[in-house]
Design an enzyme around this catalytic site. Structure first.
Site, PDB file in Angstrom:
ATOM      1  CD  GLU A 137      -2.974  -1.008   2.307  1.00  0.00           C
ATOM      2  OE1 GLU A 137      -4.168  -0.901   2.003  1.00  0.00           O
ATOM      3  OE2 GLU A 137      -2.566  -1.050   3.480  1.00  0.00           O
TER       4      GLU A 137
HETATM    5  C1  ACM Z   1      -2.126  -5.305   4.065  1.00  0.00           C
HETATM    6  O1  ACM Z   1      -3.215  -5.720   4.506  1.00  0.00           O
HETATM    7  N1  ACM Z   1      -1.999  -4.055   3.658  1.00  0.00           N
HETATM    8  C2  ACM Z   1      -0.982  -6.184   3.974  1.00  0.00           C
END
Ligand code: ACM
Length: 683
Positions: A322
């Site tokens: 992310e």
């Molecule tokens: C995640 O849930 N961003 C690894």
């Protein structure tokens, strides 16, 4: 076809598939979880009358300690005493344990964990290639102990057991909410009880850096609010886990989810960083580390090197998930760097960052793991991929030659029932079409407990007992997937886990008692037991996250899966599928009557109680569900028809009952809906 064998104590019959298991009484099954790869239950029992003399040969010192714990645990589970044996006594051993080899100095993913267990009236014999297998065999013995007519017994069995996957993990986020050491240790005890072997600790994120660094102490001084593990504590944790056959994998999430790094070292951020720890943002992405800044690599080299020495496991997790490209895209100097280095987009920049990281992690003697965002064609194959966005990434990674583990489908923070996670299989979906060679690269999976909404008070309740069902998916043959059998065993394993010191049931009871205040606890419980937390990300979408918010509401106290609701829904299935099952019908009726009456009992306490005001919105609908369910049951029993108007009114009640409030939902509506749908209507 995978077969497992089950014979009752009184009759001998062999079950060829778990489908047949549904036709047997689950009470006859030993409450083993995970179910062994091969078990033959014979007639007869071994009595657990004392003394319990144990002989160990060929194993390392861990087995001596494991047997001490076995005695202590058996004593707790039975309420009896299985103390240390008298060295002078001359009894025959009733339990002999043999290992063909000692374990590796650092537990490895490739170590043999199988064992063979043979129990008959004369005693138990446990053989294993390694101490890991012997420890698993001891856990099986503990789960086999049960009341017999003359006291505690172990049924005569022959077990040949080996795990389906070598990587059977639980990830715990200790950044959003810190978990004290003793809590992690009790999670490890629970993991060992169900044969999980990897604790992945998510040690850094935007909300905190949770381990002492001597190289860069500003990390814990400025970015932990004083809540971090000292290096001595980490060594204790690693040793504690090793004693129980569990590996510890540290994760330091970079270059995103990294505000804790940039709070300590603001000059390393890709943009103006937060001057302090971010406690109330998750979805709004914060500036990642600046991959064009050489000081970033110097710091990571220093800290990762230090952490690589502290955590002995061969694997080291660098996160990588992310990363919002907006900060890199809007930064002039980062854009200039990308141009000079011919990096076409943010993904290419992160791939370059990961390559640098891989060199650092490799230099410190580790294999790098990252979340599936790090998977790009240029990534060297010695990296390992943890898939969280879906099983497709897992199959793609395995096809490209990477070792992988699956976490998509095992996010236990999403509050789904055990049955949901239980049926997710690492080798299903796209992975089913891989060649056997490619499938071998799928090493297993990890349940993931993110900690936005957990505290030490309710963490056990969020993790257990559902993780035991996930553990079965990772250990047992793929054909073991009968949900009713799983729940029947899970119920008893859940009790066993409380004897290991886990508090998943007791903390719920304590927290609900606090919420009930001066209102009668049983009345509050009748309503609370019909409720469950909302699922998926609904909580975060409707209520802004703030790590400092007290987690003391009904949503925080209640189990992700209401056992009482599940039982009710199941009871309705029984009553409807078999009209002769008068016991099921009677029990359904009693529950419905209790709900119908409960609203009037609760209402007098509501005006003076903030927590009751938060759930009173469900009180009338649950009473109405009781009334509607009783009307449907009456109609069924008297074989009468209901009018279209009455049926429509019943459906309206169901619709009202399906609304979510206070981050909760009614969990018994499906059962009542089935009763209503069974109504016979006038034409
Ligand atoms: C995640 O849930 N961003 C690894």
């Amino acid at each position: 076809m995978n077969r497992f064998f089950l014979r009752s104590r009184f009759q001998t019959f062999i079950l060829l598939t778990p489908v047949l298991a549904a036709a047997t009484s689950f009470a006859e099954q030993p409450s083993l979880m995970p179910w062994p790869s091969q078990i033959d239950i014979k007639s007869g029992t071994m009595s657990l009358a004392h003394p319990l003399r144990v002989e160990i040969s060929g194993c390392d010192a861990r087995l001596v300690h494991a047997v001490d714990r076995f005695r202590a645990q058996l004593s707790l589970q039975t309420g009896d005493h299985y103390r240390h044996q008298d060295p002078e006594a001359n009894e025959n051993a009733v339990l002999t344990i043999h290992c063909s080899s000692q374990g590796l100095p650092v537990q490895s993913v490739s170590e043999d964990e199988s064992y063979a267990l043979e129990v008959d009236a004369g005693g138990a014999k446990l053989d294993a290639p390694t101490p890991l297998g012997a420890m698993h065999g001891l856990q099986t013995l503990l789960q086999l102990a049960e009341w017999g007519p003359g006291g505690w017994d172990i049924p005569a069995v022959r077990v040949q057991d080996t795990p389906r996957f070598a990587w059977r993990g639980l990830m715990i986020d200790v950044s959003r909410h810190f978990m004290p050491l003793d809590q992690l240790e009790r999670e490890i005890d629970g993991m060992a009880a169900v044969k999980l072997n990897v604790l992945h600790v998510h040690l850094s994120d935007d909300q905190g850096f949770r381990v002492e660094s001597k190289k860069a102490p500003k990390l814990q001084l400025l970015a932990s609010e004083g809540m971090f593990y000292t290096q001595d504590q980490i060594r204790e944790l690693v040793a504690f886990a090793r004693e129980r056959g569990v590996r510890i994998i540290p994760e330091f999430d970079v270059p995103g989810h990294s505000t804790c790094w940039t709070v300590a070292y603001p000059e390393l951020a890709s943009d103006t960083p937060s001057p302090r720890l971010v406690r109330n943002q998750t979805d709004q992405q914060l500036p990642p580390l600046d991959p064009t800044n050489e000081k970033v690599y110097k710091l990571l080299d220093d800290v990762f090197g230090e952490m690589a020495r502290l955590f002995p496991d061969a694997y080291f997790h660098i996160g990588g998930d992310e990363v919002d490209p907006k900060y890199w895209n809007k930064s002039e100097h980062i854009q200039a760097f990308m141009k000079t280095h011919d990096l076409k987009d943010a993904d290419a920049l992160q791939a370059m960052f990961n390559k640098r990281l891989l060199a650092i992690v490799t230099k410190h003697g580790k294999r790098m793991i990252g979340w599936d965002e790090i998977l790009v064609p240029e990534l060297p194959k010695e990296s390992m991929i943890q898939s969280w966005r879906g099983p497709k990434a897992l199959a793609v990674a395995a096809k490209q030659g990477f070792s992988t583990i699956l976490s998509a489908g095992y996010y236990i923070d999403l509050m789904y029932p055990a049955s949901y996670h239980y049926l997710v299989d690492p080798l299903a979906g796209d992975a089913a079409n891989l060649t056997p060679e490619e499938q071998k690269r799928i090493l297993g999976g990890e349940a993931a407990e993110w900690a936005e909404y957990i505290t030490p008070e309710n963490a056990d309740n969020r993790i257990w007992p559902r993780t035991a069902a996930v553990a079965e998916r990772y250990w047992s043959p793929a054909s073991v997937r009968d949900v009713d059998s799983m729940y029947a065993r899970l119920d008893r394993v859940s009790t066993e886990l409380e004897f290991f010191g886990l508090t998943h049931r007791s903390s719920q009871e304590r927290m609900l008692a606090r919420l009930a205040g001066s209102a009668p606890k049983d009345v509050v419980m009748v309503l609370a037991e019909t409720l469950e937390p909302v699922k998926e990300y609904e909580r975060g979408e409707t209520h802004e996250f703030d790590a400092d918010m007290p987690l003391n509401q009904f949503i925080d106290a209640l189990s992700p899966e209401s056992e009482a609701s599940r039982r009710f829904n199941r009871l309705v299935d029984r009553a409807l599928s078999n009209p002769q099952d008068l016991v099921a019908r009677r029990d359904v009726r009693r529950i419905l009557e209790r709900w119908r009456e409960n609203d009037a009992l609760l209402q007098p306490y509501v005006s003076a109680s903030w927590p009751l005001q938060s759930i009173v919105v469900f009180s009338t609908p649950v009473s109405q569900l009781g009334s509607v369910g009783l009307e449907a049951l009456d109609a069924m029993e008297d074989n009468v028809v209901v009018t279209a108007g009455e049926h429509a009114a019943h459906l309206d009640v169901l619709k009202t009952a399906e609304a979510h409030h206070s981050m909760l939902q009614i969990a018994v509506t499906p059962g009542v809906r089935k009763l209503v749908e069974a109504e016979k209507l006038t034409r």
